[in-house]
Design a protein around this motif. Structure first.
Motif: not given
Length: 323
Positions: A32-36, A78-79, A148-156, A164-169
């Protein structure tokens, strides 16, 4: 009997090979990799389908990998709660004219990426490397573009052979548009200019009063107080710029030898061609956009030939030109 045993052994070998075709993750590689992502981004000019802005975030470094045996299908997905757009591999952000796509790169030394969803075959571990970076790419999806504001909550997700490797934002990114209108539209109903009854002699002498009229145009998709010029031209049965012919000329009961002279509040003749569009004046900012106003004047004027009394109606359309 020999034939039956041969078939069973062959199927057993196929089964064993299928189980054996799997992958494992090297030690030290977190799954799991959390990104900002940036909280604010100013978009640039782009055609529909092209990039408005991009954020690249580096992920797993070199030195860790995935060990595979046999052939495996690798897939990136992408989820997200965002809905797919009409463009391939692009999701709607909820902001007019702006979509987003999520693209993974396997080599930090070049810009080649594959955007989700995408899959390919990995044979005996070839190319089974964790993604080195993710590009979050904002794309122009329509003619009108807003802010506007774009929601950037996702798992790639990157999947191969049971790994499975997951990138979470999480969070949102504010997209600031200083370049595009989201769109313009007229405000209110059709304008009905009451010309009144006029005496032919006064029309000949040019002594009749001008009748003022105006209309408003609302444009959204820009920051407040952004005074970007909006232009307008007109369509109708015009004799020339600034002179509109009467409707149903030549028919019984219709005046002749007269038309309607049209100028703006600065005295310029109203154009009937897009190449001569004239600017509207910014009027005010409202909750639902910026308001631009056109102010003009109309009066009956001689057009040549014998002037006869009758009905003096005419119509025209205005066309907003804001690109």
């Amino acid at each position: 009997m020999r034939k039956l045993i041969f078939i069973l052994m062959f199927l057993a070998c196929l089964f064993a090979r299928d189980v054996f075709a799997s992958c494992s993750l090297d030690n030290g590689v977190p799954q799991l990799k959390d990104i900002a992502l940036p909280t604010r981004t100013i978009i640039k000019a782009a055609s529909i389908g092209e990039e408005l802005a991009k954020h690249r975030v580096y992920l797993w470094p070199y030195g860790g990998g995935i060990v595979c045996n046999g052939s495996n299908v690798a897939a990136i997905t992408t989820n997200t709660a965002l809905l797919p757009s009409a463009l391939p591999r692009v999701y709607e952000t909820g902001i007019k004219g702006i979509g987003v796509k999520f693209c993974l790169g396997l080599n930090a030394h070049n810009d080649n990426t594959w955007c989700t969803p995408f899959s390919w075959t990995v044979t005996d571990g070839a190319g089974a490397y964790p993604p080195r970076f993710i590009d979050v790419v904002f794309v122009r999806t329509g003619r009108g573009v807003a802010s506007g504001n774009a929601p950037m909550t996702f798992n790639a997700m990157w999947d191969v052979g049971g790994v499975r490797l997951t990138i979470r934002s999480q969070g949102t990114t504010e997209l600031v548009n200083d370049l595009f209108f989201a769109g313009c539209e007229s405000v209110g109903a059709a304008v009905n200019v009451q010309m009144g009854k006029q005496i032919i002699e006064n029309i000949k002498k040019g002594s009749i009063p001008e009748v003022p009229f105006n209309f408003d145009v609302r444009c959204d998709g820009l920051k407040p107080n952004t005074k970007v010029p909006v232009k307008v031209y007109f369509e109708g049965n015009a004799q020339a710029d600034g002179m509109l012919k009467l409707s149903n000329l030549g028919q019984s009961g219709v005046a002749s030898g007269v038309g309607i002279s049209l100028v703006n509040d600065k005295g310029a003749k109203l154009p009937f061609d897009i190449t001569r569009s004239i600017a509207l004046d910014w009027n005010r900012d409202a909750a639902d956009g910026s308001i631009y106003r056109f102010s003009g004047k109309a009066k009956y004027a001689p057009t040549g030939g014998e002037m006869k009394p009758g009905k003096g109606d005419a119509t025209m359309n205005f066309v907003i030109n804001y690109n």
